[in-house]
Design a protein around this motif. Structure first.
Motif, PDB file in Angstrom:
ATOM      1  N   ALA A  93     -17.367  -8.300  36.193  1.00  0.00           N
ATOM      2  CA  ALA A  93     -17.445  -6.842  36.279  1.00  0.00           C
ATOM      3  C   ALA A  93     -18.847  -6.505  36.774  1.00  0.00           C
ATOM      4  CB  ALA A  93     -17.179  -6.213  34.920  1.00  0.00           C
ATOM      5  N   TRP A  94     -18.948  -6.125  38.047  1.00  0.00           N
ATOM      6  CA  TRP A  94     -20.232  -5.854  38.697  1.00  0.00           C
ATOM      7  C   TRP A  94     -20.490  -4.352  38.664  1.00  0.00           C
ATOM      8  CZ3 TRP A  94     -24.697  -7.562  40.041  1.00  0.00           C
ATOM      9  CH2 TRP A  94     -25.421  -6.994  41.076  1.00  0.00           C
ATOM     10  N   SER A  95     -21.557  -3.949  37.987  1.00  0.00           N
ATOM     11  CA  SER A  95     -21.913  -2.546  37.859  1.00  0.00           C
ATOM     12  C   SER A  95     -23.429  -2.409  38.001  1.00  0.00           C
ATOM     13  CB  SER A  95     -21.443  -2.029  36.492  1.00  0.00           C
ATOM     14  OG  SER A  95     -21.706  -0.668  36.366  1.00  0.00           O
ATOM     15  N   PRO A  96     -23.936  -2.438  39.249  1.00  0.00           N
ATOM     16  CA  PRO A  96     -25.392  -2.412  39.444  1.00  0.00           C
ATOM     17  C   PRO A  96     -26.019  -1.101  38.981  1.00  0.00           C
ATOM     18  CG  PRO A  96     -24.263  -2.139  41.543  1.00  0.00           C
ATOM     19  CD  PRO A  96     -23.218  -2.441  40.515  1.00  0.00           C
ATOM     20  N   THR A  97     -27.271  -1.159  38.607  1.00  0.00           N
ATOM     21  CA  THR A  97     -27.954   0.025  38.090  1.00  0.00           C
ATOM     22  C   THR A  97     -28.051   1.132  39.139  1.00  0.00           C
ATOM     23  OG1 THR A  97     -30.066  -1.028  38.619  1.00  0.00           O
ATOM     24  CG2 THR A  97     -29.295  -1.219  36.355  1.00  0.00           C
ATOM     25  N   ALA A  98     -28.026   0.796  40.418  1.00  0.00           N
ATOM     26  CA  ALA A  98     -28.134   1.795  41.487  1.00  0.00           C
ATOM     27  C   ALA A  98     -26.813   2.515  41.771  1.00  0.00           C
ATOM     28  CB  ALA A  98     -28.636   1.128  42.769  1.00  0.00           C
ATOM     29  N   SER A  99     -25.722   2.112  41.134  1.00  0.00           N
ATOM     30  CA  SER A  99     -24.427   2.759  41.400  1.00  0.00           C
ATOM     31  C   SER A  99     -24.336   4.100  40.680  1.00  0.00           C
ATOM     32  CB  SER A  99     -23.271   1.842  41.001  1.00  0.00           C
ATOM     33  OG  SER A  99     -23.336   1.542  39.638  1.00  0.00           O
ATOM     34  N   ARG A 100     -23.405   4.929  41.148  1.00  0.00           N
ATOM     35  CA  ARG A 100     -23.214   6.259  40.568  1.00  0.00           C
ATOM     36  C   ARG A 100     -22.675   6.144  39.138  1.00  0.00           C
ATOM     37  NH1 ARG A 100     -18.932   8.844  43.072  1.00  0.00           N
ATOM     38  NH2 ARG A 100     -18.126   6.779  43.423  1.00  0.00           N
ATOM     39  N   ILE A 101     -23.042   7.105  38.308  1.00  0.00           N
ATOM     40  CA  ILE A 101     -22.580   7.126  36.918  1.00  0.00           C
ATOM     41  C   ILE A 101     -21.057   7.210  36.867  1.00  0.00           C
ATOM     42  CG2 ILE A 101     -22.612   8.434  34.753  1.00  0.00           C
ATOM     43  CD1 ILE A 101     -25.260   7.128  35.259  1.00  0.00           C
ATOM     44  N   ARG A 102     -20.461   8.054  37.717  1.00  0.00           N
ATOM     45  CA  ARG A 102     -19.006   8.202  37.741  1.00  0.00           C
ATOM     46  C   ARG A 102     -18.322   6.864  38.048  1.00  0.00           C
ATOM     47  NH1 ARG A 102     -14.592  11.403  38.244  1.00  0.00           N
ATOM     48  NH2 ARG A 102     -13.106  10.932  39.882  1.00  0.00           N
ATOM     49  N   ALA A 103     -18.866   6.121  39.008  1.00  0.00           N
ATOM     50  CA  ALA A 103     -18.293   4.821  39.359  1.00  0.00           C
ATOM     51  C   ALA A 103     -18.404   3.851  38.181  1.00  0.00           C
ATOM     52  CB  ALA A 103     -18.983   4.254  40.590  1.00  0.00           C
ATOM     53  N   LYS A 104     -19.539   3.853  37.513  1.00  0.00           N
ATOM     54  CA  LYS A 104     -19.720   2.961  36.354  1.00  0.00           C
ATOM     55  C   LYS A 104     -18.690   3.271  35.272  1.00  0.00           C
ATOM     56  CE  LYS A 104     -24.682   2.358  36.881  1.00  0.00           C
ATOM     57  NZ  LYS A 104     -25.986   2.570  36.247  1.00  0.00           N
ATOM     58  N   MET A 105     -18.480   4.557  35.009  1.00  0.00           N
ATOM     59  CA  MET A 105     -17.509   4.947  33.976  1.00  0.00           C
ATOM     60  C   MET A 105     -16.089   4.573  34.390  1.00  0.00           C
ATOM     61  SD  MET A 105     -19.110   8.637  32.854  1.00  0.00           S
ATOM     62  CE  MET A 105     -17.665   9.079  31.945  1.00  0.00           C
ATOM     63  N   LEU A 106     -15.751   4.810  35.645  1.00  0.00           N
ATOM     64  CA  LEU A 106     -14.411   4.497  36.140  1.00  0.00           C
ATOM     65  C   LEU A 106     -14.127   2.999  36.059  1.00  0.00           C
ATOM     66  CD1 LEU A 106     -11.855   5.622  37.434  1.00  0.00           C
ATOM     67  CD2 LEU A 106     -12.962   5.362  39.654  1.00  0.00           C
ATOM     68  N   TYR A 107     -15.077   2.190  36.489  1.00  0.00           N
ATOM     69  CA  TYR A 107     -14.886   0.737  36.447  1.00  0.00           C
ATOM     70  C   TYR A 107     -14.862   0.226  35.007  1.00  0.00           C
ATOM     71  CZ  TYR A 107     -14.978  -0.168  41.438  1.00  0.00           C
ATOM     72  OH  TYR A 107     -14.656  -0.239  42.773  1.00  0.00           O
ATOM     73  N   ALA A 108     -15.675   0.798  34.139  1.00  0.00           N
ATOM     74  CA  ALA A 108     -15.690   0.357  32.737  1.00  0.00           C
ATOM     75  C   ALA A 108     -14.359   0.649  32.050  1.00  0.00           C
ATOM     76  CB  ALA A 108     -16.833   1.037  31.993  1.00  0.00           C
ATOM     77  N   THR A 109     -13.756   1.809  32.335  1.00  0.00           N
ATOM     78  CA  THR A 109     -12.504   2.160  31.670  1.00  0.00           C
ATOM     79  C   THR A 109     -11.285   1.494  32.300  1.00  0.00           C
ATOM     80  OG1 THR A 109     -12.338   4.179  32.989  1.00  0.00           O
ATOM     81  CG2 THR A 109     -13.350   4.374  30.816  1.00  0.00           C
ATOM     82  N   SER A 110     -11.409   1.006  33.531  1.00  0.00           N
ATOM     83  CA  SER A 110     -10.280   0.376  34.223  1.00  0.00           C
ATOM     84  C   SER A 110     -10.239  -1.140  34.058  1.00  0.00           C
ATOM     85  CB  SER A 110     -10.345   0.700  35.719  1.00  0.00           C
ATOM     86  OG  SER A 110     -10.324   2.079  35.933  1.00  0.00           O
ATOM     87  N   LYS A 111     -11.306  -1.713  33.557  1.00  0.00           N
ATOM     88  CA  LYS A 111     -11.449  -3.175  33.507  1.00  0.00           C
ATOM     89  C   LYS A 111     -10.347  -3.866  32.718  1.00  0.00           C
ATOM     90  CE  LYS A 111     -14.286  -4.892  30.742  1.00  0.00           C
ATOM     91  NZ  LYS A 111     -15.306  -5.378  29.866  1.00  0.00           N
ATOM     92  N   ASP A 112     -10.027  -3.391  31.541  1.00  0.00           N
ATOM     93  CA  ASP A 112      -9.031  -4.061  30.703  1.00  0.00           C
ATOM     94  C   ASP A 112      -7.641  -4.044  31.337  1.00  0.00           C
ATOM     95  OD1 ASP A 112     -10.875  -4.811  28.794  1.00  0.00           O
ATOM     96  OD2 ASP A 112     -10.547  -3.019  27.567  1.00  0.00           O
ATOM     97  N   GLY A 113      -7.314  -2.961  32.017  1.00  0.00           N
ATOM     98  CA  GLY A 113      -6.021  -2.891  32.698  1.00  0.00           C
ATOM     99  C   GLY A 113      -5.893  -3.926  33.791  1.00  0.00           C
ATOM    100  N   LEU A 114      -6.956  -4.119  34.558  1.00  0.00           N
ATOM    101  CA  LEU A 114      -6.931  -5.146  35.608  1.00  0.00           C
ATOM    102  C   LEU A 114      -6.850  -6.535  34.990  1.00  0.00           C
ATOM    103  CD1 LEU A 114      -7.069  -6.043  38.550  1.00  0.00           C
ATOM    104  CD2 LEU A 114      -9.569  -5.974  38.354  1.00  0.00           C
ATOM    105  N   ARG A 115      -7.600  -6.763  33.934  1.00  0.00           N
ATOM    106  CA  ARG A 115      -7.553  -8.082  33.272  1.00  0.00           C
ATOM    107  C   ARG A 115      -6.156  -8.404  32.765  1.00  0.00           C
ATOM    108  NH1 ARG A 115     -11.828 -10.795  29.970  1.00  0.00           N
ATOM    109  NH2 ARG A 115     -10.096 -12.220  30.069  1.00  0.00           N
ATOM    110  N   ARG A 116      -5.452  -7.402  32.259  1.00  0.00           N
ATOM    111  CA  ARG A 116      -4.073  -7.628  31.802  1.00  0.00           C
ATOM    112  C   ARG A 116      -3.149  -7.939  32.974  1.00  0.00           C
ATOM    113  NH1 ARG A 116      -5.274  -3.481  28.212  1.00  0.00           N
ATOM    114  NH2 ARG A 116      -4.330  -1.909  29.560  1.00  0.00           N
ATOM    115  N   ALA A 117      -3.393  -7.324  34.117  1.00  0.00           N
ATOM    116  CA  ALA A 117      -2.549  -7.553  35.295  1.00  0.00           C
ATOM    117  C   ALA A 117      -2.786  -8.926  35.907  1.00  0.00           C
ATOM    118  CB  ALA A 117      -2.794  -6.470  36.340  1.00  0.00           C
TER     119      ALA A 117
END
Length: 143
Positions: A93-117
């Motif tokens: 799960a790559w979430s660099p400090t320079a990325s947008r806050i919205r992108a960080k939140m979206l990727y953090a909340t979507s991670k478990d769903g992708l892992r299950r898939a």
């Protein structure tokens, strides 16, 4: 476009391309790594880049953007101390400090769903800069 799996918490869809590419990597060994990205407009999780079997972990690290989040899976082949060949699949799960806050939140909340898939992931690494996902980290986790 066929939808494979909906991530309930974020409303994102994992496309069949994601699952099929992962299965090809896992069983046929035709990919060394796969980078996934979320298209915020279409709410689809898609394949961003695929690394061939001859590519290395450094190629994966170079393919991740410095200013945007991504998911990646990496097929790590190694030889144990007993001289046995093994393969472990890492989820990154790559979430660099320079990325947008919205992108960080979206990727953090979507991670478990992708892992299950993606069935068959052995280890997970979360990284905000390249040192947190260095090759030495991958080697240490696999052993």
């Amino acid at each position: 476009m066929a939808m494979a799996f909906k991530m309930a918490t974020t409303g994102m869809w994992v496309t069949d391309e994601c699952k099929n590419s992962f299965m090809e990597m896992k069983w046929k060994k035709v990919h060394r790594y796969i980078v996934f990205k979320i298209d915020e407009r279409s709410k689809l999780l898609t394949v961003d880049k695929v690394g061939g079997p001859g590519e290395s972990y450094d190629d994966l690290a170079k393919s991740l953007p410095n200013d945007d989040c991504r998911y990646a899976v990496f097929d790590f082949d190694f030889v144990t101390v007993d001289n046995c060949r093994k393969s472990k699949i890492f989820f990154i799960a790559w979430s660099p400090t320079a990325s947008r806050i919205r992108a960080k939140m979206l990727y953090a909340t979507s991670k478990d769903g992708l892992r299950r898939a993606l069935d068959g992931i052995h280890y997970e690494v979360q990284a905000t800069d390249p040192t947190e996902m260095g090759f030495d980290v991958i080697q240490d986790r696999a052993k």
